[in-house]
Design an enzyme around this catalytic site. Structure first.
Site, PDB file in Angstrom:
ATOM      1  N   GLY A  26       1.240  -1.286   0.257  1.00 16.14           N
ATOM      2  CA  GLY A  26      -0.249   0.134   0.129  1.00 16.14           C
ATOM      3  C   GLY A  26       0.906   1.593   0.346  1.00 16.14           C
ATOM      4  N   ALA A  27       2.266   1.492  -1.024  1.00 18.60           N
ATOM      5  CA  ALA A  27       2.928   1.864  -0.463  1.00 18.60           C
ATOM      6  C   ALA A  27       2.627   3.780  -2.011  1.00 18.60           C
ATOM      7  CB  ALA A  27       4.202   1.966  -1.219  1.00 18.60           C
ATOM      8  N   ASP A  92      -2.562  -7.680  -5.415  1.00 20.12           N
ATOM      9  CA  ASP A  92      -3.525  -7.269  -4.805  1.00 20.12           C
ATOM     10  C   ASP A  92      -3.460  -8.017  -3.332  1.00 20.12           C
ATOM     11  OD1 ASP A  92      -5.726  -8.676  -3.211  1.00 20.12           O
ATOM     12  OD2 ASP A  92      -7.206  -8.829  -5.313  1.00 20.12           O
ATOM     13  N   ASN A 119       0.647  -2.333   5.252  1.00 19.44           N
ATOM     14  CA  ASN A 119       0.539  -0.835   5.510  1.00 19.44           C
ATOM     15  C   ASN A 119      -1.164  -1.124   4.340  1.00 19.44           C
ATOM     16  OD1 ASN A 119      -0.133   1.827   6.180  1.00 19.44           O
ATOM     17  ND2 ASN A 119       0.633   2.064   3.939  1.00 19.44           N
ATOM     18  N   TYR A 188     -14.356  -1.270   9.422  1.00 13.96           N
ATOM     19  CA  TYR A 188     -12.537  -1.713   9.531  1.00 13.96           C
ATOM     20  C   TYR A 188     -12.781  -1.614  11.590  1.00 13.96           C
ATOM     21  CZ  TYR A 188      -8.840   1.309   9.778  1.00 13.96           C
ATOM     22  OH  TYR A 188      -7.905   2.194   9.970  1.00 13.96           O
ATOM     23  N   ILE A 221      -4.551  11.239  11.682  1.00 12.66           N
ATOM     24  CA  ILE A 221      -2.901  11.327  10.681  1.00 12.66           C
ATOM     25  C   ILE A 221      -3.243  11.951   9.674  1.00 12.66           C
ATOM     26  CG2 ILE A 221      -0.947   9.861   9.480  1.00 12.66           C
ATOM     27  CD1 ILE A 221      -0.966  10.057  12.406  1.00 12.66           C
TER      28      ILE A 221
END
Length: 283
Positions: A26-27, A92, A119, A188, A221
């Site tokens: 996830g970068a 994925d 992440n 979540y 964040i």
């Protein structure tokens, strides 16, 4: 927060991860925790494998479209500018074959991975409704990415770390929501609570192999994920809930990752640390 803030050099290069290879999922987003983590690990000396979705998989922000942002390829270019190597993989994380392919890419390019940072997470979408209105397919999508994806990446890369025989570090990016819970976020919150439980179990299983497993639980964040509400709304939420009186930066999270994955964090495992400006102080 500007686009450059995610990767600014707030501390000088340390070299404490020189010779290590890190994989960050996830970068690929411009204003994101993943981008900041990749940059901070590179700044600490690590070569980096970057995974993300394709450019068409998620809606682009205006600044990403205007700048010609290229997802993980843009982050890889930044890593190389910091003096370490970077390779990219469209992955994925919830698909086992895709995870295996990414592992093969890491082996082909670097001979293995010493650090895994899980992440990647589901974007806020149709899941932010009361549980009585939550579509089952939406619930499954969130759990598939946040929990199944973390499990699959950990399963396959932990096997590789065991086979390498010289230990390693896994850091799962969870969320304060997994501890506090909140209305209209059941999928979540449940997924992130499960990630913390998975972290605890893995730490106990892998400790004998000198593989450390920790989670970080960010609070509010300043990334593009805050774009769903007006800044005035977030300002009030922060004033009401955060003793330090500001949103965290992506670098605040990235610095903790670099610490935990270095020898400075060698006696820390099985923890789920809050990075939240004091929002939760009891556990």
């Amino acid at each position: 927060m500007t686009a450059g803030d995610a990767t600014r050099a707030e501390t000088p290069p340390t070299g404490r991860l020189s010779g290590k290879v890190a994989l960050v999922t996830g970068a690929g987003r411009m204003r994101s925790i993943g981008r900041a983590i990749a940059a901070e690990l590179a700044r600490s000396g690590a070569d980096v494998v970057l995974t993300g979705t394709s450019n068409s998989a998620q809606p682009r922000t205006d600044e990403e479209r205007d700048s010609g942002w290229r997802d993980v390829e843009s982050v890889a270019a930044e890593v190389r500018e910091l003096g370490t190597r970077a390779v990219t993989a469209v992955t994925d994380i919830a698909d086992e074959d895709s995870v295996r392919n990414t592992l093969s890419t890491a082996f082909k390019e670097f001979g293995g991975v010493d650090i895994l940072v899980n992440n990647a997470a589901a974007a806020r979408a149709e899941d932010r409704v009361p549980v009585t209105d939550l579509d089952t397919d939406v619930w499954d999508r969130v759990l598939r990415i946040n929990l199944r994806g973390t499990f699959l990446m950990s399963k396959h890369f932990a096997r590789q770390l065991v086979d390498q025989g010289h230990g390693g570090s896994i850091v799962n990016i969870s969320s304060l929501a997994g501890k506090l819970g909140s209305a209209n976020s059941s999928a979540y919150c449940a997924s992130k609570a499960a990630v913390q439980s998975l972290t605890s179990s893995m730490a106990q299983e892998l400790g004998g192999e000198q593989i450390r497993v920790n989670a970080l639980c960010p609070g509010i964040i300043s990334t593009s994920r805050l774009d769903d509400l007006p800044q005035s709304t977030w300002a009030k939420i922060i004033a009401d809930r955060v003793p330090l009186g500001r949103a965290g930066s992506a670098h605040d999270v990235a610095a903790a990752v670099a610490f935990l994955t270095s020898d400075e964090g060698r006696w820390i495992t099985g923890q789920s640390w809050n990075i939240d400006g004091g929002q939760l102080t009891i556990r």
